[in-house]
Write an enzyme that holds these catalytic residues in place. Sequence first.
Site, mmCIF file in Angstrom:
data_model
loop_
_atom_site.group_PDB
_atom_site.id
_atom_site.type_symbol
_atom_site.label_atom_id
_atom_site.label_comp_id
_atom_site.label_asym_id
_atom_site.label_seq_id
_atom_site.Cartn_x
_atom_site.Cartn_y
_atom_site.Cartn_z
ATOM 1 C CB SER A 66 -2.561 -16.296 -5.776
ATOM 2 O OG SER A 66 -1.550 -15.599 -5.309
ATOM 3 C CG ASP A 112 -4.494 -25.697 3.983
ATOM 4 O OD1 ASP A 112 -4.554 -25.037 5.249
ATOM 5 O OD2 ASP A 112 -4.140 -25.003 3.191
ATOM 6 C CB ALA A 134 -3.567 -17.776 -9.764
ATOM 7 C CB VAL A 135 -8.891 -17.639 -7.568
ATOM 8 C CG1 VAL A 135 -10.426 -17.655 -7.987
ATOM 9 C CG2 VAL A 135 -8.403 -19.039 -7.009
#
Length: 484
Positions: A138, A270, A143-144
């Site tokens: 995450s 990012d 979240a993955v």
Amino acid sequence: MKRRKVVVAAGFCLSFFLGTLLNLLSVPAFEQQQQQQQTLGQQQQQQQQLQLEASLEPTAATATSGHALLRSLRQQIRARLREALRYGPFPERGARPLERRRLMDLQRAHDEEQERGGAQRLGCSSVDTASDVRFVGSGYTKAVYRAALNGSFAVALKSVDFGGHDMEECVRKYGSAGDCYRLASVKLVKEMALMERLRHPNILKLYGYCYQDSNDIKDTVTAITELGSPLEMIQLLQTPWEERFRICLSLVRLLHYLAHSPLGSLTLLDFRPRQFVLVDGELKVTDLDDASVEETPCSSSADCLLEFPARNFTLQCSSGRCQGINEKRNLYNAYRFFFTYLLPHSAPPALRPLLEKIVNSTGELLWGTEETLAHLEKALDIYRNGQYLMNDTQTHKTEYKRVVEASITGDNYRCWPSYQHDGCMLAVYDVREAIGVCESHAQCRAFVLTNQSTWTGHQLVLFKTGSTSLSSAKGKLAYIRLGS
């Protein structure tokens, strides 16, 4: 009681308008209406923005003691929604009025995909029947999870992390879980939109998406994407050069595409290794929520300062914009996070001057993605065709006995970098290169040409200390050093 009304009203707004925005991104209709977008795009976008303006006005339920905070939060939601709409305009489904809809109507998507001859999109039924669901990681917002569909097809499920930094800080400040979820979920919406617009081998595939109620919040969003392995830079430094070169080449192919994307020059604000994954050895970007097509406005070159921790660059100002700033930002980040660590080390000696030129030129921003990609493709061509091998006219010092359909199961030794952790497995262009490698290793007395090859077509070879464990093996060739 007042607080409950606020949550209910916020939840209703969340369902009503996030559902509308996401439905506009519905994949099956997207490609069919490309031509219509060109003529009606601006009008649709203006209508959508007016609808957003109207929808986000505070209701009577928000007129509580937290009215000012909620109003500020809703302004942030409005700004994010507008930013997401920049990656449209997204075609409406006919003239149907705005209403709360599911992001994914699986049956309709199936019918439309079948009409186009495409594969069925995954949706809520896929999420509900997923098995072997495991947490992967995450970040601040999302979240993955890894999951298996139909027992074997592995996918990634990406959703807003209710326990993540963004949600916890927002709820602590504003006290509205529904509105805070809405603010965070727009980042996932934007990411899904970009995955659909930007089709490229080095961008993670979006397989589908789903609305469903969760944690007392209506219509939470889940994206179903291709599954990749997180980048571990320490491990990458220990991998063979050919695999590290592949990562750098994949990255520059991606950056070249982003510099000329259908949306314009796009930058990854990012830009860190954690924003990428590996899928079968190919580097793919997985986080696009911080991507931007905004180019810095300027009145002179002094306004075009590109700042990094160790270097600053001043770019040219032309027509009121800093020229190439998005492309250059991406490229320098590729240099400082990837090229300096992965590209030249343990490369074939004949390729090192070219690779060092690539590293130095990107580190000084002398090239754009066009020149960088051309030089990397040149390095690939030299390597793939064996032109990197030194022109050695001398005969090898020793002779080797060739044994057909044979392998050596034991007699291992370790070398670096190797494709096999407990042995010495390297990639070579031909038998002559394999002999040269064996003669350069003091402990090598034999080697085996396997029936495996790398992505460039180079053959994987096992180097051995001897041939005491020689055995039959279909499709393999053993070479045993004589006279030693």
